[in-house]
Write a protein that holds these residues in place. Structure first.
Motif, PDB file in Angstrom:
ATOM      1  N   ASP A  21      27.736  -1.481 -98.243  1.00 47.46           N
ATOM      2  CA  ASP A  21      27.185  -2.701 -98.853  1.00 47.46           C
ATOM      3  C   ASP A  21      25.955  -3.181 -98.086  1.00 47.46           C
ATOM      4  O   ASP A  21      24.980  -3.642 -98.677  1.00 47.46           O
ATOM      5  N   HIS A  22      26.015  -3.082 -96.776  1.00 47.84           N
ATOM      6  CA  HIS A  22      24.885  -3.474 -95.931  1.00 47.84           C
ATOM      7  C   HIS A  22      23.672  -2.594 -96.243  1.00 47.84           C
ATOM      8  O   HIS A  22      22.545  -3.090 -96.350  1.00 47.84           O
ATOM      9  N   ALA A  23      23.902  -1.287 -96.428  1.00 44.10           N
ATOM     10  CA  ALA A  23      22.810  -0.364 -96.749  1.00 44.10           C
ATOM     11  C   ALA A  23      22.175  -0.707 -98.093  1.00 44.10           C
ATOM     12  O   ALA A  23      20.949  -0.654 -98.237  1.00 44.10           O
ATOM     13  N   LYS A  24      22.983  -1.075 -99.076  1.00 44.70           N
ATOM     14  CA  LYS A  24      22.435  -1.492-100.380  1.00 44.70           C
ATOM     15  C   LYS A  24      21.595  -2.756-100.229  1.00 44.70           C
ATOM     16  O   LYS A  24      20.539  -2.888-100.848  1.00 44.70           O
ATOM     17  N   LEU A  26      19.990  -3.693 -97.511  1.00 48.16           N
ATOM     18  CA  LEU A  26      18.738  -3.270 -96.883  1.00 48.16           C
ATOM     19  C   LEU A  26      17.802  -2.626 -97.901  1.00 48.16           C
ATOM     20  O   LEU A  26      16.607  -2.948 -97.944  1.00 48.16           O
ATOM     21  N   ASP A  27      18.342  -1.711 -98.723  1.00 44.22           N
ATOM     22  CA  ASP A  27      17.526  -1.028 -99.738  1.00 44.22           C
ATOM     23  C   ASP A  27      16.840  -2.021-100.663  1.00 44.22           C
ATOM     24  O   ASP A  27      15.663  -1.863-101.010  1.00 44.22           O
ATOM     25  N   ARG A  28      17.561  -3.049-101.065  1.00 44.34           N
ATOM     26  CA  ARG A  28      17.012  -4.064-101.966  1.00 44.34           C
ATOM     27  C   ARG A  28      15.798  -4.750-101.317  1.00 44.34           C
ATOM     28  O   ARG A  28      14.766  -4.951-101.959  1.00 44.34           O
ATOM     29  N   HIS A  29      15.893  -5.065-100.043  1.00 38.33           N
ATOM     30  CA  HIS A  29      14.810  -5.805 -99.387  1.00 38.33           C
ATOM     31  C   HIS A  29      13.669  -4.895 -98.929  1.00 38.33           C
ATOM     32  O   HIS A  29      12.516  -5.335 -98.883  1.00 38.33           O
ATOM     33  N   PHE A  30      13.960  -3.630 -98.647  1.00 34.69           N
ATOM     34  CA  PHE A  30      12.866  -2.676 -98.434  1.00 34.69           C
ATOM     35  C   PHE A  30      12.133  -2.463 -99.748  1.00 34.69           C
ATOM     36  O   PHE A  30      10.903  -2.422 -99.780  1.00 34.69           O
ATOM     37  N   ALA A  64      21.302 -14.585 -94.916  1.00 36.64           N
ATOM     38  CA  ALA A  64      22.622 -15.156 -95.219  1.00 36.64           C
ATOM     39  C   ALA A  64      23.341 -14.357 -96.296  1.00 36.64           C
ATOM     40  O   ALA A  64      24.573 -14.397 -96.388  1.00 36.64           O
ATOM     41  N   ALA A  65      22.594 -13.597 -97.101  1.00 39.51           N
ATOM     42  CA  ALA A  65      23.190 -12.781 -98.159  1.00 39.51           C
ATOM     43  C   ALA A  65      23.618 -11.392 -97.667  1.00 39.51           C
ATOM     44  O   ALA A  65      24.186 -10.619 -98.433  1.00 39.51           O
ATOM     45  N   ASN A  66      23.369 -11.089 -96.411  1.00 39.36           N
ATOM     46  CA  ASN A  66      23.806  -9.821 -95.835  1.00 39.36           C
ATOM     47  C   ASN A  66      25.338  -9.792 -95.853  1.00 39.36           C
ATOM     48  O   ASN A  66      25.981 -10.711 -95.347  1.00 39.36           O
ATOM     49  N   PRO A  67      25.956  -8.770 -96.442  1.00 31.50           N
ATOM     50  CA  PRO A  67      27.419  -8.732 -96.539  1.00 31.50           C
ATOM     51  C   PRO A  67      28.131  -8.873 -95.195  1.00 31.50           C
ATOM     52  O   PRO A  67      29.199  -9.487 -95.112  1.00 31.50           O
ATOM     53  N   ILE A  68      27.528  -8.356 -94.138  1.00 33.30           N
ATOM     54  CA  ILE A  68      28.150  -8.453 -92.817  1.00 33.30           C
ATOM     55  C   ILE A  68      28.124  -9.894 -92.317  1.00 33.30           C
ATOM     56  O   ILE A  68      29.080 -10.365 -91.711  1.00 33.30           O
ATOM     57  N   VAL A  69      27.050 -10.590 -92.603  1.00 30.14           N
ATOM     58  CA  VAL A  69      26.946 -12.000 -92.211  1.00 30.14           C
ATOM     59  C   VAL A  69      27.868 -12.851 -93.082  1.00 30.14           C
ATOM     60  O   VAL A  69      28.562 -13.747 -92.589  1.00 30.14           O
ATOM     61  N   ARG A  71      30.656 -12.120 -94.371  1.00 30.72           N
ATOM     62  CA  ARG A  71      32.059 -11.953 -93.940  1.00 30.72           C
ATOM     63  C   ARG A  71      32.293 -12.448 -92.522  1.00 30.72           C
ATOM     64  O   ARG A  71      33.360 -12.248 -91.961  1.00 30.72           O
ATOM     65  N   ARG A  72      31.276 -13.053 -91.941  1.00 33.06           N
ATOM     66  CA  ARG A  72      31.342 -13.611 -90.588  1.00 33.06           C
ATOM     67  C   ARG A  72      31.644 -12.550 -89.526  1.00 33.06           C
ATOM     68  O   ARG A  72      32.340 -12.826 -88.542  1.00 33.06           O
ATOM     69  N   LEU A  73      31.124 -11.350 -89.751  1.00 35.13           N
ATOM     70  CA  LEU A  73      31.275 -10.272 -88.780  1.00 35.13           C
ATOM     71  C   LEU A  73      30.032 -10.146 -87.901  1.00 35.13           C
ATOM     72  O   LEU A  73      30.010  -9.343 -86.968  1.00 35.13           O
ATOM     73  N   ALA A  74      28.998 -10.937 -88.221  1.00 33.26           N
ATOM     74  CA  ALA A  74      27.750 -10.903 -87.460  1.00 33.26           C
ATOM     75  C   ALA A  74      27.021 -12.225 -87.628  1.00 33.26           C
ATOM     76  O   ALA A  74      27.276 -12.978 -88.571  1.00 33.26           O
ATOM     77  N   GLN A  75      26.138 -12.478 -86.701  1.00 33.63           N
ATOM     78  CA  GLN A  75      25.231 -13.627 -86.803  1.00 33.63           C
ATOM     79  C   GLN A  75      23.832 -13.120 -86.510  1.00 33.63           C
ATOM     80  O   GLN A  75      23.654 -12.041 -85.959  1.00 33.63           O
ATOM     81  N   PHE A  76      22.828 -13.892 -86.893  1.00 32.14           N
ATOM     82  CA  PHE A  76      21.457 -13.432 -86.718  1.00 32.14           C
ATOM     83  C   PHE A  76      20.638 -14.436 -85.931  1.00 32.14           C
ATOM     84  O   PHE A  76      20.927 -15.631 -85.911  1.00 32.14           O
ATOM     85  N   ARG A  77      19.617 -13.886 -85.281  1.00 30.12           N
ATOM     86  CA  ARG A  77      18.608 -14.683 -84.578  1.00 30.12           C
ATOM     87  C   ARG A  77      17.256 -14.248 -85.112  1.00 30.12           C
ATOM     88  O   ARG A  77      17.010 -13.063 -85.309  1.00 30.12           O
ATOM     89  N   ILE A  78      16.385 -15.199 -85.337  1.00 24.40           N
ATOM     90  CA  ILE A  78      15.060 -14.917 -85.895  1.00 24.40           C
ATOM     91  C   ILE A  78      14.012 -15.222 -84.836  1.00 24.40           C
ATOM     92  O   ILE A  78      14.014 -16.304 -84.245  1.00 24.40           O
TER      93      ILE A  78
END
Length: 99
Positions: A21-24, A26-30, A64-69, A71-78
């Motif tokens: 799901d994460h790869a999909k 990524l593909d969408r945003h690339f 925020a739409a990243n499936p890993i984020v 599901r609360r399995l990751a957080q991000f820093r910008i």
């Protein structure tokens, strides 16, 4: 431009279940031209994404739409930066230098 650091907050084994799901995602945003590079961090504790310039609020919504984020399995820093120098092959993607 932005560098995004995604930090896993769960064991890698849990994150691995969502990699397709994460790869999909990524593909969408690339495909939309928003992401320039992405890859795993070493050691594998998360990933790094380099993006084109965009409003930060838009980037936050994308992340925020990243499936890993979600599901609360990751957080991000910008990290925002203005690339004042790039290799010749990157000049076309660096909107700050396009004249």
């Amino acid at each position: 431009m932005f560098i995004v650091l995604i930090d896993y907050t769960a064991p890698v084994e849990e994150v691995d279940y969502l990699l397709a799901d994460h790869a999909k995602w990524l593909d969408r945003h690339f495909g939309a031209g928003e992401f320039l590079a992405a890859g795993r961090r070493a050691p594998h504790s998360g990933c790094v994404i380099v993006t084109r310039p965009m409003p930060q609020v838009k980037l936050e919504a994308v992340l925020a739409a990243n499936p890993i984020v979600q599901r609360r399995l990751a957080q991000f820093r910008i990290i925002e930066f203005n690339a004042t120098r790039t290799a010749p092959e990157l000049r076309l993607v660096n909107e700050a230098l396009v004249v």
